[in-house]
Scaffold this motif. Sequence first.
Motif, PDB file in Angstrom:
ATOM      1  N   LEU A 148      50.400   7.048 -75.625  1.00 53.76           N
ATOM      2  CA  LEU A 148      49.680   6.421 -76.939  1.00 53.76           C
ATOM      3  C   LEU A 148      50.543   6.977 -77.506  1.00 53.76           C
ATOM      4  CD1 LEU A 148      46.780   5.512 -78.564  1.00 53.76           C
ATOM      5  CD2 LEU A 148      46.039   8.318 -78.000  1.00 53.76           C
ATOM      6  N   ALA A 149      50.243   8.610 -77.813  1.00 56.16           N
ATOM      7  CA  ALA A 149      51.404   9.399 -79.368  1.00 56.16           C
ATOM      8  C   ALA A 149      52.840   8.341 -79.755  1.00 56.16           C
ATOM      9  CB  ALA A 149      51.825  10.593 -78.646  1.00 56.16           C
ATOM     10  N   LEU A 150      53.343   7.859 -78.368  1.00 50.98           N
ATOM     11  CA  LEU A 150      54.471   7.766 -79.278  1.00 50.98           C
ATOM     12  C   LEU A 150      54.194   6.053 -79.427  1.00 50.98           C
ATOM     13  CD1 LEU A 150      56.531   8.135 -75.307  1.00 50.98           C
ATOM     14  CD2 LEU A 150      56.887   9.059 -77.700  1.00 50.98           C
ATOM     15  N   ALA A 151      52.955   5.701 -78.906  1.00 44.83           N
ATOM     16  CA  ALA A 151      52.812   4.061 -79.385  1.00 44.83           C
ATOM     17  C   ALA A 151      52.428   4.107 -80.994  1.00 44.83           C
ATOM     18  CB  ALA A 151      51.432   3.665 -78.489  1.00 44.83           C
ATOM     19  N   LEU A 152      51.300   5.161 -81.014  1.00 41.37           N
ATOM     20  CA  LEU A 152      51.058   6.012 -82.365  1.00 41.37           C
ATOM     21  C   LEU A 152      51.614   5.797 -83.599  1.00 41.37           C
ATOM     22  CD1 LEU A 152      47.574   7.129 -81.618  1.00 41.37           C
ATOM     23  CD2 LEU A 152      48.084   4.659 -83.034  1.00 41.37           C
ATOM     24  N   ALA A 211      57.657  -0.048 -85.962  1.00 44.42           N
ATOM     25  CA  ALA A 211      57.896   0.072 -85.556  1.00 44.42           C
ATOM     26  C   ALA A 211      57.516  -0.775 -84.420  1.00 44.42           C
ATOM     27  CB  ALA A 211      59.438   1.044 -84.641  1.00 44.42           C
ATOM     28  N   GLN A 212      56.686  -2.275 -84.427  1.00 40.51           N
ATOM     29  CA  GLN A 212      56.264  -2.655 -83.934  1.00 40.51           C
ATOM     30  C   GLN A 212      56.594  -3.266 -82.422  1.00 40.51           C
ATOM     31  OE1 GLN A 212      54.813  -6.836 -85.542  1.00 40.51           O
ATOM     32  NE2 GLN A 212      53.516  -7.142 -84.341  1.00 40.51           N
ATOM     33  N   GLN A 213      57.647  -3.587 -82.184  1.00 42.20           N
ATOM     34  CA  GLN A 213      58.087  -3.705 -80.721  1.00 42.20           C
ATOM     35  C   GLN A 213      58.424  -2.493 -80.336  1.00 42.20           C
ATOM     36  OE1 GLN A 213      58.597  -6.918 -79.704  1.00 42.20           O
ATOM     37  NE2 GLN A 213      59.702  -7.808 -81.356  1.00 42.20           N
ATOM     38  N   ARG A 214      58.851  -1.231 -80.852  1.00 39.59           N
ATOM     39  CA  ARG A 214      58.764  -0.254 -79.757  1.00 39.59           C
ATOM     40  C   ARG A 214      57.581   0.096 -79.841  1.00 39.59           C
ATOM     41  NH1 ARG A 214      62.276   2.640 -82.721  1.00 39.59           N
ATOM     42  NH2 ARG A 214      60.544   4.220 -83.485  1.00 39.59           N
ATOM     43  N   LEU A 250      52.579   0.565 -75.615  1.00 38.80           N
ATOM     44  CA  LEU A 250      50.966  -0.321 -75.509  1.00 38.80           C
ATOM     45  C   LEU A 250      50.727  -1.721 -74.193  1.00 38.80           C
ATOM     46  CD1 LEU A 250      48.250  -1.251 -77.157  1.00 38.80           C
ATOM     47  CD2 LEU A 250      50.119  -2.960 -78.085  1.00 38.80           C
ATOM     48  N   ALA A 251      52.164  -1.637 -73.645  1.00 36.90           N
ATOM     49  CA  ALA A 251      51.686  -2.576 -72.106  1.00 36.90           C
ATOM     50  C   ALA A 251      51.283  -1.515 -71.543  1.00 36.90           C
ATOM     51  CB  ALA A 251      53.421  -3.390 -71.851  1.00 36.90           C
ATOM     52  N   ALA A 288      42.321   3.137 -76.925  1.00 35.80           N
ATOM     53  CA  ALA A 288      43.648   3.920 -77.231  1.00 35.80           C
ATOM     54  C   ALA A 288      44.845   2.418 -77.316  1.00 35.80           C
ATOM     55  CB  ALA A 288      44.409   4.329 -75.215  1.00 35.80           C
ATOM     56  N   ALA A 289      44.795   1.267 -76.637  1.00 32.33           N
ATOM     57  CA  ALA A 289      44.701   0.008 -77.141  1.00 32.33           C
ATOM     58  C   ALA A 289      44.203  -0.223 -78.151  1.00 32.33           C
ATOM     59  CB  ALA A 289      45.069  -0.621 -76.427  1.00 32.33           C
ATOM     60  N   ALA A 290      42.964  -0.555 -78.558  1.00 34.93           N
ATOM     61  CA  ALA A 290      42.674  -0.418 -79.879  1.00 34.93           C
ATOM     62  C   ALA A 290      43.181  -0.033 -80.574  1.00 34.93           C
ATOM     63  CB  ALA A 290      41.645  -0.609 -80.022  1.00 34.93           C
ATOM     64  N   GLU A 291      43.421   1.552 -81.020  1.00 39.31           N
ATOM     65  CA  GLU A 291      43.966   2.954 -82.184  1.00 39.31           C
ATOM     66  C   GLU A 291      45.134   1.945 -82.773  1.00 39.31           C
ATOM     67  OE1 GLU A 291      43.966   5.413 -84.333  1.00 39.31           O
ATOM     68  OE2 GLU A 291      41.956   5.021 -83.305  1.00 39.31           O
ATOM     69  N   VAL A 292      46.060   1.463 -81.390  1.00 46.58           N
ATOM     70  CA  VAL A 292      47.586   1.224 -81.811  1.00 46.58           C
ATOM     71  C   VAL A 292      47.206   0.436 -82.473  1.00 46.58           C
ATOM     72  CG1 VAL A 292      50.059   0.977 -80.739  1.00 46.58           C
ATOM     73  CG2 VAL A 292      48.453   2.246 -79.445  1.00 46.58           C
TER      74      VAL A 292
END
Length: 167
Positions: A2-6, A13-16, A21-22, A28-32
């Motif tokens: 989660l921290a890395l995705a945020l 960096a949407q791709q990262r 997110l996968a 948590a996914a909604a937050e990202v």
Amino acid sequence: QLALALAAARSGAQQRARGHLARIDGAAAAEVLVVLADVALIAGELDEAMRLCDEARSHDPSHPGMQQLAGRLAQSREDMRRPLEAAIGQFLAEEKLEEAARLAAQLLVRFPESAVARRAARAALEQQRATQAERQVKDAEGALAQADLGVIRSALHAARAAAAAAP
């Protein structure tokens, strides 16, 4: 994750962010996704922001950031729509129905909720029907002057049909 995705989402960096997110879901996914939508909105990518908002809603419909994001999205849509509606209003005031109808049709594709565009499209259609009915009445009057009963009947029927279709 989660921290890395945020962090990736906040840096744009949407791709990262999607890669991280996968591996997460739910709130948590909604937050990202809310952060990604915010970044897209700030960048002026309204359609992408709306898509991400919908995706976030599918993960967590009651996410705390969703209401604020939805409000900002609605305001952005209104800000984009308002000048186009003003232009339609100006065309209508100048009795330029064709231009108003053309712009209204374009506006309705992107903003189907636009009452101004719907009114302009309706006014143009009514004007078109009235013009057609007027032309058919003139045809009927011309045929009457020539006293050709067959032509008079068909012109009269066409004028009646046009009058019945007009609101």
